[in-house]
Design a protein around this motif. Sequence first.
Motif, PDB file in Angstrom:
ATOM      1  N   HIS A   1      -1.915   6.822   3.369  1.00 50.17           N
ATOM      2  CA  HIS A   1      -1.055   7.257   4.119  1.00 50.17           C
ATOM      3  C   HIS A   1      -1.711   8.142   5.363  1.00 50.17           C
ATOM      4  CE1 HIS A   1       2.820   6.288   1.917  1.00 50.17           C
ATOM      5  NE2 HIS A   1       2.158   5.067   2.261  1.00 50.17           N
ATOM      6  N   ASP A   2      -2.704   8.855   4.868  1.00 51.76           N
ATOM      7  CA  ASP A   2      -3.365   9.626   5.833  1.00 51.76           C
ATOM      8  C   ASP A   2      -4.161   8.978   7.060  1.00 51.76           C
ATOM      9  OD1 ASP A   2      -2.622  12.129   4.788  1.00 51.76           O
ATOM     10  OD2 ASP A   2      -4.575  12.367   3.667  1.00 51.76           O
ATOM     11  N   ASP A   3      -4.661   7.671   6.579  1.00 49.40           N
ATOM     12  CA  ASP A   3      -5.323   6.985   7.458  1.00 49.40           C
ATOM     13  C   ASP A   3      -4.418   6.127   8.587  1.00 49.40           C
ATOM     14  OD1 ASP A   3      -7.941   7.239   6.292  1.00 49.40           O
ATOM     15  OD2 ASP A   3      -7.757   5.736   5.058  1.00 49.40           O
ATOM     16  N   ILE A   4      -3.139   5.990   8.012  1.00 48.86           N
ATOM     17  CA  ILE A   4      -2.223   5.491   9.065  1.00 48.86           C
ATOM     18  C   ILE A   4      -2.020   6.499  10.047  1.00 48.86           C
ATOM     19  CG2 ILE A   4       0.064   4.873   9.544  1.00 48.86           C
ATOM     20  CD1 ILE A   4       0.363   4.091   6.516  1.00 48.86           C
TER      21      ILE A   4
ATOM     22  N   THR B   1     -10.621   0.740   6.490  1.00 49.01           N
ATOM     23  CA  THR B   1      -9.214   1.367   5.957  1.00 49.01           C
ATOM     24  C   THR B   1      -8.259   0.156   5.627  1.00 49.01           C
ATOM     25  OG1 THR B   1      -8.148   1.994   7.968  1.00 49.01           O
ATOM     26  CG2 THR B   1      -9.754   3.605   6.964  1.00 49.01           C
ATOM     27  N   VAL B   2      -7.270   0.455   4.960  1.00 51.95           N
ATOM     28  CA  VAL B   2      -6.131  -0.729   4.235  1.00 51.95           C
ATOM     29  C   VAL B   2      -5.432  -0.741   5.803  1.00 51.95           C
ATOM     30  CG1 VAL B   2      -3.862  -1.056   3.150  1.00 51.95           C
ATOM     31  CG2 VAL B   2      -5.936  -0.047   2.001  1.00 51.95           C
ATOM     32  N   GLN B   3      -5.273   0.300   6.588  1.00 49.11           N
ATOM     33  CA  GLN B   3      -4.355   0.123   7.661  1.00 49.11           C
ATOM     34  C   GLN B   3      -5.094  -0.674   8.790  1.00 49.11           C
ATOM     35  OE1 GLN B   3      -3.712   1.931  10.938  1.00 49.11           O
ATOM     36  NE2 GLN B   3      -5.581   2.962  11.235  1.00 49.11           N
ATOM     37  N   SER B   4      -6.546  -0.585   8.796  1.00 47.11           N
ATOM     38  CA  SER B   4      -7.263  -1.289   9.726  1.00 47.11           C
ATOM     39  C   SER B   4      -7.195  -2.745   9.435  1.00 47.11           C
ATOM     40  CB  SER B   4      -8.685  -0.401   9.991  1.00 47.11           C
ATOM     41  OG  SER B   4      -9.414  -1.486  10.569  1.00 47.11           O
ATOM     42  N   LYS B   5      -7.684  -2.890   8.261  1.00 49.13           N
ATOM     43  CA  LYS B   5      -7.740  -4.276   7.756  1.00 49.13           C
ATOM     44  C   LYS B   5      -6.609  -4.948   7.661  1.00 49.13           C
ATOM     45  CE  LYS B   5     -10.608  -6.456   4.150  1.00 49.13           C
ATOM     46  NZ  LYS B   5     -11.410  -5.895   2.628  1.00 49.13           N
ATOM     47  N   TYR B   6      -5.359  -4.387   7.008  1.00 52.62           N
ATOM     48  CA  TYR B   6      -4.100  -5.261   6.783  1.00 52.62           C
ATOM     49  C   TYR B   6      -2.766  -5.005   7.558  1.00 52.62           C
ATOM     50  CZ  TYR B   6      -6.784  -6.407   2.494  1.00 52.62           C
ATOM     51  OH  TYR B   6      -7.790  -6.765   1.692  1.00 52.62           O
ATOM     52  N   GLY B   7      -3.072  -3.964   8.510  1.00 52.83           N
ATOM     53  CA  GLY B   7      -1.889  -3.298   9.232  1.00 52.83           C
ATOM     54  C   GLY B   7      -1.403  -2.034   8.696  1.00 52.83           C
ATOM     55  N   LYS B   8      -0.738  -1.254   9.657  1.00 52.52           N
ATOM     56  CA  LYS B   8      -0.116  -0.126   9.200  1.00 52.52           C
ATOM     57  C   LYS B   8       1.029  -0.365   8.319  1.00 52.52           C
ATOM     58  CE  LYS B   8      -0.540   3.055  13.217  1.00 52.52           C
ATOM     59  NZ  LYS B   8      -0.233   4.012  13.881  1.00 52.52           N
ATOM     60  N   ASN B   9       1.825  -1.451   8.758  1.00 49.46           N
ATOM     61  CA  ASN B   9       3.091  -1.589   7.735  1.00 49.46           C
ATOM     62  C   ASN B   9       2.619  -1.944   6.387  1.00 49.46           C
ATOM     63  OD1 ASN B   9       4.190  -1.416  10.215  1.00 49.46           O
ATOM     64  ND2 ASN B   9       4.568  -3.807  10.411  1.00 49.46           N
ATOM     65  N   TYR B  10       1.543  -2.688   6.148  1.00 50.74           N
ATOM     66  CA  TYR B  10       1.092  -2.845   4.837  1.00 50.74           C
ATOM     67  C   TYR B  10       0.825  -1.498   4.283  1.00 50.74           C
ATOM     68  CZ  TYR B  10      -1.013  -5.558   1.374  1.00 50.74           C
ATOM     69  OH  TYR B  10      -1.234  -6.316   0.209  1.00 50.74           O
ATOM     70  N   ALA B  11       0.028  -0.695   4.991  1.00 51.82           N
ATOM     71  CA  ALA B  11      -0.523   0.440   4.447  1.00 51.82           C
ATOM     72  C   ALA B  11       0.811   1.541   4.144  1.00 51.82           C
ATOM     73  CB  ALA B  11      -1.282   1.173   5.480  1.00 51.82           C
TER      74      ALA B  11
ATOM     75  N   ILE C   1      10.191   2.361   9.750  1.00 55.01           N
ATOM     76  CA  ILE C   1       8.852   2.156  10.365  1.00 55.01           C
ATOM     77  C   ILE C   1       8.420   1.033  10.500  1.00 55.01           C
ATOM     78  CG2 ILE C   1       6.219   3.080   9.968  1.00 55.01           C
ATOM     79  CD1 ILE C   1       7.172   4.938   8.151  1.00 55.01           C
ATOM     80  N   ILE C   2       8.402   0.124   9.529  1.00 52.51           N
ATOM     81  CA  ILE C   2       7.974  -1.240   9.677  1.00 52.51           C
ATOM     82  C   ILE C   2       8.615  -2.112  10.864  1.00 52.51           C
ATOM     83  CG2 ILE C   2       7.760  -3.376   8.313  1.00 52.51           C
ATOM     84  CD1 ILE C   2       6.158  -1.049   6.934  1.00 52.51           C
ATOM     85  N   ASP C   3      10.200  -1.733  10.637  1.00 52.30           N
ATOM     86  CA  ASP C   3      10.777  -2.452  11.628  1.00 52.30           C
ATOM     87  C   ASP C   3      10.902  -1.955  13.021  1.00 52.30           C
ATOM     88  OD1 ASP C   3      11.830  -3.831   9.427  1.00 52.30           O
ATOM     89  OD2 ASP C   3      13.691  -2.809   9.151  1.00 52.30           O
ATOM     90  N   GLU C   4      10.220  -0.730  12.941  1.00 49.04           N
ATOM     91  CA  GLU C   4      10.200  -0.137  14.328  1.00 49.04           C
ATOM     92  C   GLU C   4      11.681   0.122  14.604  1.00 49.04           C
ATOM     93  OE1 GLU C   4       7.558  -1.780  17.143  1.00 49.04           O
ATOM     94  OE2 GLU C   4       6.017  -0.813  15.782  1.00 49.04           O
TER      95      GLU C   4
ATOM     96  N   GLU D   1       5.917  -7.994  -0.730  1.00 51.44           N
ATOM     97  CA  GLU D   1       6.316  -9.340  -0.677  1.00 51.44           C
ATOM     98  C   GLU D   1       7.042 -10.019   0.588  1.00 51.44           C
ATOM     99  OE1 GLU D   1       8.051 -10.776  -4.152  1.00 51.44           O
ATOM    100  OE2 GLU D   1       6.545 -10.104  -5.342  1.00 51.44           O
ATOM    101  N   GLN D   2       7.928  -9.221   0.929  1.00 49.36           N
ATOM    102  CA  GLN D   2       8.874  -9.545   2.069  1.00 49.36           C
ATOM    103  C   GLN D   2       7.987  -9.296   3.390  1.00 49.36           C
ATOM    104  OE1 GLN D   2      12.958  -8.296   2.752  1.00 49.36           O
ATOM    105  NE2 GLN D   2      12.406  -7.315   4.517  1.00 49.36           N
ATOM    106  N   LEU D   3       7.193  -8.497   3.366  1.00 55.24           N
ATOM    107  CA  LEU D   3       6.052  -8.212   4.515  1.00 55.24           C
ATOM    108  C   LEU D   3       4.976  -9.255   4.683  1.00 55.24           C
ATOM    109  CD1 LEU D   3       5.517  -5.989   6.586  1.00 55.24           C
ATOM    110  CD2 LEU D   3       3.938  -4.949   4.971  1.00 55.24           C
ATOM    111  N   ASN D   4       4.709  -9.884   3.391  1.00 52.44           N
ATOM    112  CA  ASN D   4       3.718 -10.857   3.390  1.00 52.44           C
ATOM    113  C   ASN D   4       4.326 -12.093   3.850  1.00 52.44           C
ATOM    114  OD1 ASN D   4       1.642  -8.989   2.566  1.00 52.44           O
ATOM    115  ND2 ASN D   4       1.655  -9.603   0.449  1.00 52.44           N
TER     116      ASN D   4
END
Lengths: 322, 322
Positions: B84-87, B99-109, A87-90, A150-153
Motif C-alpha cells: 500500500h505504501d508503494d501505491i 513493485t506490485v503497483q508498477s507491475k499489475y497496476g494500482k487497483n490490483y495493489a 478507489i478502483i472505480d474512481e 477475481e472481479q478485477l482480473n
Amino acid sequence: MSKFWSDYPIIEKEIDAVSSIIAKNAKCKDKVIESSILDLLNSGGKMLRPAFTIIASKFGNYNEERSRALASVMEMFHMATLVHDDIIDEAEFRRGKETVQSKYGKNYAVYIGDFLFCLCFRVLATTSSIERGIDVDTQVMSRICLGEIEQLNSRFDKNVSVKDYLKRTSGKTAELFSLSLYIGAAESSCDKKICRLFWNIGHNIGMAFQIIDDILDYTATDEELGKKSGNDLKEGIYTLPLILAMKKNPSVFENILNKDNYSNEEIDMIINIVKNNNGIDDAMKIANKYSQKAFRDINKLPDNEYRDILLGVVTKLLERSY
Amino acid sequence: MSKFWSDYPIIEKEIDAVSSIIAKNAKCKDKVIESSILDLLNSGGKMLRPAFTIIASKFGNYNEERSRALASVMEMFHMATLVHDDIIDEAEFRRGKETVQSKYGKNYAVYIGDFLFCLCFRVLATTSSIERGIDVDTQVMSRICLGEIEQLNSRFDKNVSVKDYLKRTSGKTAELFSLSLYIGAAESSCDKKICRLFWNIGHNIGMAFQIIDDILDYTATDEELGKKSGNDLKEGIYTLPLILAMKKNPSVFENILNKDNYSNEEIDMIINIVKNNNGIDDAMKIANKYSQKAFRDINKLPDNEYRDILLGVVTKLLERSY
C-alpha cells in the motif's frame, strides 16, 4: 440514517447503538480521519449486515453488548471494502455523497480503508467468545478480498461465464451476508443446525441482492442509484444481465465488446441490446430462484418475532427498484 | 533471500521456514495473486520482524509451530503495508525489483494489500494462544495505520517538528518492531518483565532503524537503496535530517520549501543544504541515542546464545550504510 428500517423500531434502535459503537471506535485525534469515517457511516447505507447479525443473535442467548459489537465489525469491514472499491472505480459519489477518494484523494482512501480493516479486527479480537474463535470470520474476509481480485482480473473479459459470475458474486457479496447472520447465531450459542441454516440464508439473500444490484445498474436512473448508472459496464465489469444476453445472442455482441473503454453512447447501446435480448428478465429469474431458497430456509427457523422481521425485510430488499 | 542472516545459520533456517509458511498461505487458484505475493516475499527483504519474533520466543518455552506462524504474521503485515505504501509513493521499484503497483497496476495493489491483511489476521486468529488474546496485536496494527495517515497528512508541511517526526516514526515503524519481539516473548510465556523489556528494545531499535533509513535517503546512491534516493523529499515527506537542519537554519529554507513539487535539481539542492547544516550528523546522533538505549536493554536480557545474536544483528543493522 436510511429509512429502510423505519417499520421495525426494535431493529432501528439496535442499528443506532451499532452506529454509536462505530463512531466511538472512529474517535481519533486526527479529525480528518474521524470525520471521513463518520461521513461514510452517516451516508445513508441500509446497515443490512449489522442488522442481520442482531436479528440472528436474537435466536439464541442474546448478549446485547457482544452482538452489537460484532454487528459493528460486519459494517466496518463492509465500509473498508467500499472505500477501497471506490478507489478502483474512481467513484466520485456513493449514495449521492462524495466518496473518501474523491474528497481526500486516493492515497488517503487507501489508508482509511486499512485503518477500518484494523479497527474491525480489533473489535472482533476483543469481543468474540473464546470458545468459538475467529478463524471462520477471517477466512471469510480473505475470500471476500479474493472475490474482489477475481472481479478485477475478469474486467473486459467477454468470455466470462454465468458460473464465473456466480462464483465471484458469492465471494464478494454473499460471503459477508452469510457471515453476518452466522456470527450472530454462533455467538449467541444457537445450535449448529441453526447456525448452518443462517449461513445458507445469508448466501441466498446475498446472491439475490447482488444480482438485483447489478440489474439496477442497467435499469435505474442516476438519481435512484445515488451514483452513475451503467457504471459497471464502463468499468468493464460484466454482470449477469449482460452475460445472459451474450449467451443468448453472441453474434450481436461480437463487434461491440472488444475494447476496454466505452463512450457514453456505446454504454447506452449495450444497455439496450442487453434489454432486447432479455438480459434483465433472465437475470431476474435467477435472482428469484435465490430469493425463493432464502424464504424457504427462513421459514425453517423457529417461529418468533425476529423471523417475521427477517421475512419482511428480505421481501422489501429483494423487491426494491432502487 | 537476503544475505543479512548468513552469519547466523540458526536464524536463517527459521526464516526459511517462515517464508514457507507465507508461501503456503499465499497459495491460490489465481496464479497472479500467488506470484505477486511470492515476488514480494523473495525480493530480498531482511525479514527482520519475523527474525525478531523467533529470537524473542527463544527466551521462553519455545513452540516451533506457533512461533514461526506468528513470525509469518509480522512479515505479512509488513508486506501489506509495503504494497500500500508503494501505491502512495507511486514507487516503481522496491529492493531493486518492480513493485506490485508498477507491475499489475494500482487497483490490483489495493486488493493484494487487503488480501495480505486478511491472511495475516487469519493466521493470527488461528495460532495465538487463547490466554493471551490478540487485542494488543490488533491495537498496534491500528496505530501503524494511523502513523501512515499522519505521515500522509504532514506532507509538504514545513512546520513539522522533531516531536511530530518521532511520534509518526514510533507509529509507522517502531510499533511493529516492538510487537514482533513482544509477541514472540509473550507467546512463549516469558514473564511480564521480559515481555516489557522486549517491547522497549523493539521501540528503540525501530526508532534508530527508521532514522537511519531516512538518513540513507539523503546519503545513499540509487543502487545502494534499490530505489530512487531523495524519494522522501520528492514525496514531501520531511524527515529528521531536514527537520533538524531547518531548526538550525530556518532562513535558508524559507524560500525553498514553499511548494508541493520539486524538480530533481531542487532535490539535489535541498539535500546539499541539509548536509551543510549538519542535518545528517545531528540525525545520526539521535539515532545513536536510541541504539544505545536498545543495547542497554538487550544487555538486561538473560544471558544466552540468542541475546548474543540480537546484539550482533542490531549492531550490524544500525551500522549499515545501505
